[in-house]
Scaffold this active site. Structure first.
Site, PDB file in Angstrom:
ATOM      1  N   GLU A 151       0.822  -1.217   0.020  1.00 42.02           N
ATOM      2  CA  GLU A 151       0.076   0.016  -0.009  1.00 42.02           C
ATOM      3  C   GLU A 151       0.795   1.373  -0.049  1.00 42.02           C
ATOM      4  O   GLU A 151       0.574   2.053  -0.759  1.00 42.02           O
ATOM      5  CB  GLU A 151      -0.810  -0.128   1.192  1.00 42.02           C
ATOM      6  CG  GLU A 151      -2.043  -0.956   1.264  1.00 42.02           C
ATOM      7  CD  GLU A 151      -3.187  -0.702   2.270  1.00 42.02           C
ATOM      8  OE1 GLU A 151      -3.465   0.254   2.737  1.00 42.02           O
ATOM      9  OE2 GLU A 151      -3.429  -1.889   2.899  1.00 42.02           O
ATOM     10  N   ASP A 196      -1.937  -4.238   3.606  1.00 42.32           N
ATOM     11  CA  ASP A 196      -2.127  -4.098   4.976  1.00 42.32           C
ATOM     12  C   ASP A 196      -2.937  -5.461   5.661  1.00 42.32           C
ATOM     13  O   ASP A 196      -3.987  -5.835   5.019  1.00 42.32           O
ATOM     14  CB  ASP A 196      -2.636  -2.811   5.739  1.00 42.32           C
ATOM     15  CG  ASP A 196      -1.607  -1.769   5.812  1.00 42.32           C
ATOM     16  OD1 ASP A 196      -0.573  -1.941   5.343  1.00 42.32           O
ATOM     17  OD2 ASP A 196      -2.012  -0.718   5.739  1.00 42.32           O
ATOM     18  N   TYR A 208       2.463  -3.434  13.277  1.00 40.88           N
ATOM     19  CA  TYR A 208       1.475  -2.899  12.896  1.00 40.88           C
ATOM     20  C   TYR A 208       0.528  -1.928  13.903  1.00 40.88           C
ATOM     21  O   TYR A 208       0.133  -2.573  14.847  1.00 40.88           O
ATOM     22  CB  TYR A 208       0.543  -3.934  12.231  1.00 40.88           C
ATOM     23  CG  TYR A 208      -0.616  -3.272  11.312  1.00 40.88           C
ATOM     24  CD1 TYR A 208      -0.274  -2.498  10.129  1.00 40.88           C
ATOM     25  CD2 TYR A 208      -1.897  -3.671  11.627  1.00 40.88           C
ATOM     26  CE1 TYR A 208      -1.283  -1.994   9.344  1.00 40.88           C
ATOM     27  CE2 TYR A 208      -3.009  -3.199  10.640  1.00 40.88           C
ATOM     28  CZ  TYR A 208      -2.677  -2.290   9.842  1.00 40.88           C
ATOM     29  OH  TYR A 208      -3.790  -1.979   8.839  1.00 40.88           O
TER      30      TYR A 208
END
Length: 761
Positions: free
Chosen positions: A10, A92, A318
């Site tokens: 991304e 993601d 993350y």
């Protein structure tokens, strides 16, 4: 060289970090977010009867002038994909990332789709990336459907309610996300308005050596005393009137005697839990003084990778998660760091899996798909990185590192001794706390607000000893209304109510500000007149949809779609749309058109004498001052806090005054003679450094060849249909204007074959 492997991610900021782990046979392309969105032309982008979505390529954000067009990104993906042997979609590891991966797969040529595999990693490290490549999977259609359902529901609610508000001149927009957050703020404002304060009185007694004691009970000999908490087990006696407090004060002598000392008791203070998105954001706001937007942005940078002395490395896992777990491998590494640095007695690895399961039962909305927010390498301490990191990145990294390590350390142990005193049968107490074992507080003490120790001179507070008072004061205590929400407390409330998600907290906290429905006053939300009008109008007809329970139930349905494959179309078509449409029709008939009212500034227009009012810019939603007599008078002005502030420096180019301005990425210094003079610099730069940078940018701009973009008529497939259907249609490019009716007519005329007018023999 033709790429053998194509990796699609991304964010372009990850490329430098990931490319270190892969050889020359790999090409990495970033989608830069979504490559397709729901159409916004002439409707909802979704067929109301079938719920079939129509996708378009989104236009570039005008705020990002140098961003690559999505059509160009798609063309590059298709070109390289056609030559590659393997295609890995590494967007993601959440539902939104799964949906982006699906869209990428959909725009590929059919001949290339068999090469596609999906991978995810929770941290950008060599071991995590290579492990993911060894365990690819298919795109999870249930996750994709769950994300589509969220987007479609938000589109229906947002478009229908926003259109209604605008048509009635009530507000600019409404929606499930922003309206539920605004409802919290509105309800709190009503609680504050309805609050009635009460007064009570306390006796504050100070003994010799500055020992503070607390009254626990009143002498039974005293009559007509109005008090609450008059009990040996209560924290402190509170008097309902000042007269009662004065009567007790007059009954006290100068000497207080110790009549009992409780045996010392031990208690543990538990180490903090690992960070999830909401708690990390709250601490960044409360402990660092940041906004939720800044906390989210800096955390993303730490996750994607930071340039540390020429070496691009990722520092945290993350950052969008509501998990409380750690990977076993990380626990092993962190345990070694704790034992090596502090000793074996400081290590206490809790069963985070069991804790996470307990949280799941308490809150059905927990999406425990991956790990909590943590540092990647415990041995990479904040102090070792301090000289190498920008200030903001260092501060947040230190916060996350400290919380990560502290969560794996032992509890602290505190010993408490209670000393009881009396004076004419009035009983008092004080206490002494002593830290026996610091445990996690060894590193986390600076981040906690509570006192760790309260030391009093126990040597003079022995059983039977008498101590004189140095001061007895009657103190008035006034109850306070519930405080207005800050960004931190609003996020906490949303999280605890089960209406937020790691990916939505920032949006929910910011959207009401962007729309002008609330402002931040001393870091707390204060609802505006427009915000009040919006909520009160919506409550009359759409109370169900702006209530926290609706959003909570919706999140449960989305979880069920993602995990169990619930029929999302049936749910929307039967349970949501019929009632929503019915309420919209009713509201359209019954809500009167409001006279557009703007919040007044309290000053007159310098040009025509009319009232000045606050307005919000249509595109950026930025607040500004304008004349209420618009469009007859077009006077406008910036807010005082937004105006450039003159500093004691002159521009090195034109010698005008330099001013401090606010930009999208923070403050900067520019010339007051702008746009005639384009000198600018950061707050830390000298004029000489800024001039050198300007020269370098000019030289780079001259040397860079202008790109030649060829028109691409057919660059892919446009998806119409849900995630389980594969319908091939023409790709809609929103960057190009649609042909006019006349042009279409002419085009058809040109293509129509001419009739043969010759007679047949």
């Amino acid at each position: 060289m033709i790429a053998k492997n194509l990796l699609i991610i991304e964010s372009p900021n990850k490329i430098a970090t990931i490319s270190k782990f892969l050889d020359s046979s790999w090409v990495i392309i970033a989608t830069i977010g979504h490559i397709r969105e729901l159409s916004n032309k002439g409707g909802f982008g979704v067929d109301e009867k079938t719920l079939e979505p129509s996708w378009i390529i989104p236009r570039n954000n005008p705020l990002f002038k140098n961003a690559r067009p999505k059509t160009e990104i798609i063309a590059e993906i298709k070109n390289i994909a056609s030559k590659a042997e393997h295609i890995f979609l590494a967007t993601d590891p959440d539902r939104e990332g799964e949906a982006i991966a699906w869209h990428v797969n959909e725009i590929l040529d059919e001949a290339d789709k068999y090469k596609v595999e999906r991978i995810t990693f929770n941290e950008i490290t060599e071991s995590a990336v290579k492990k993911a490549l060894q365990h690819p999977r298919k795109i999870d259609i249930n996750w994709v459907d769950s994300q589509f359902t969220r987007r479609i529901l938000d589109r229906f609610l947002g478009y229908k309610l926003s259109k209604l508000l605008r048509s009635k001149h009530i507000g600019d927009s409404a929606g499930r996300v922003q309206s539920v957050a605004l409802k919290f703020i509105y309800d709190r404002e009503q609680q504050i308005k309805q609050f009635k304060e009460t007064k009570t009185y306390l006796l504050n007694v100070t003994l010799e050596n500055d020992i503070k004691i607390i009254q626990r009970s009143v002498s039974p000999k005293l009559k007509n005393i109005k008090a609450i908490n008059d009990d040996d087990t209560a924290a402190a006696v509170e008097y309902l009137d000042e007269k009662s407090a004065q009567t007790v004060k007059d009954n006290l002598s100068d000497v207080y005697r110790v009549y009992l000392i409780d045996p010392p008791s031990k208690s543990s203070h538990q180490a903090p839990m690992p960070y999830k998105t909401s708690t990390m954001q709250q601490d960044a706001i409360n402990k660092l003084g940041w906004s939720v937007a800044k906390a989210t942005s800096v955390a993303q940078k730490l996750y994607e990778g930071i340039n540390v002395k020429g070496n691009h490395i990722a520092l945290i896992s993350y950052p969008r998660t509501d998990s409380l777990r750690y990977a076993d491998a990380f626990i092993e590494t962190a345990s070694k760091y704790i034992v090596d640095s502090y000793g074996k007695e400081y290590l206490n690895v809790r069963n985070f899996n069991a804790i996470a399961k307990k949280k799941e039962k308490e809150n059905n909305n927990v999406q425990d798909g991956h790990e909590s927010i943590r540092v990647i390498d415990p041995f990479m301490t904040p102090e070792s990185l301090k000289p190498k990191l920008p200030e903001d990145e260092y501060k947040l990294y230190k916060l996350i590192w400290t919380r990560t390590i502290a969560s794996l350390m032992s509890n602290s142990t505190i010993e408490t001794t209670i000393i009881r005193l009396q004076n004419n049968d009035n009983k008092f107490y004080t206490y002494n706390t002593k830290l026996l074992f610091d445990g996690y507080k060894k590193i986390y003490k600076a981040f906690e607000n509570n006192e760790n120790e309260k030391i009093i001179p126990l040597s003079i507070l022995k059983l039977g000893s008498a101590i004189k008072a140095t001061d007895v004061e009657i103190k008035e205590k006034v109850t306070q209304p519930p405080p207005r929400y800050t960004q931190a407390s609003l996020i906490k409330e949303l999280d605890e109510s089960g209406v937020g998600r790691p990916s939505t907290y920032k949006m929910m906290a910011d959207k009401v500000l962007e729309r002008g429905y609330a402002i931040l006053d001393a870091r707390a939300y204060k609802i505006t007149e427009t915000g009040t009008d919006v909520i009160e109008s919506l409550e009359g007809f759409f109370a169900e949809y702006i209530d926290k329970n609706f959003t909570k139930e919706m999140e449960e349905h989305l979880d069920s779609i993602a995990e169990e494959g619930e029929n999302w179309k049936e749910w929307i078509l039967k349970d949501i749309l019929p009632q929503l449409n019915k309420e919209v029709i009713k509201a359209n008939k019954e809500i009167e058109v409001h006279e557009k009212v703007f919040e007044k500034v309290g000053k007159k227009c310098p040009e025509c004498g009319a009232d000045l009012v606050y307005k919000y810019a249509h595109r950026t939603n930025k607040k500004f001052i304008a004349c209420s007599n618009y469009p007859k008078c077009k006077f406008s002005d910036s807010l005082p806090e937004d105006k450039p502030k003159e500093i004691a420096e002159l521009c090195p180019l034109c010698h005008s005054h330099l001013v401090l301005r606010k930009g999208r990425r923070g403050n900067f210094i520019g010339c007051s003679n702008y746009p005639k003079c384009h000198f600018l610099k950061s707050e830390k730069e000298t004029n000489e450094q800024a001039l050198e940078h300007m020269k370098a940018r000019e030289a780079q701009a001259k040397a860079k060849p202008k790109p030649v973009v060829k028109e691409k008529k057919d660059i892919g497939f446009e998806g119409v249909g849900n995630s389980t259907e594969k319908t091939k249609i023409v790709l809609l490019d929103e960057n190009k204007k649609p042909p006019t009716k006349q042009a279409k007519k002419e085009d058809k005329t040109d293509k129509k074959p001419k009739k043969d007018t010759k007679k047949k023999k």
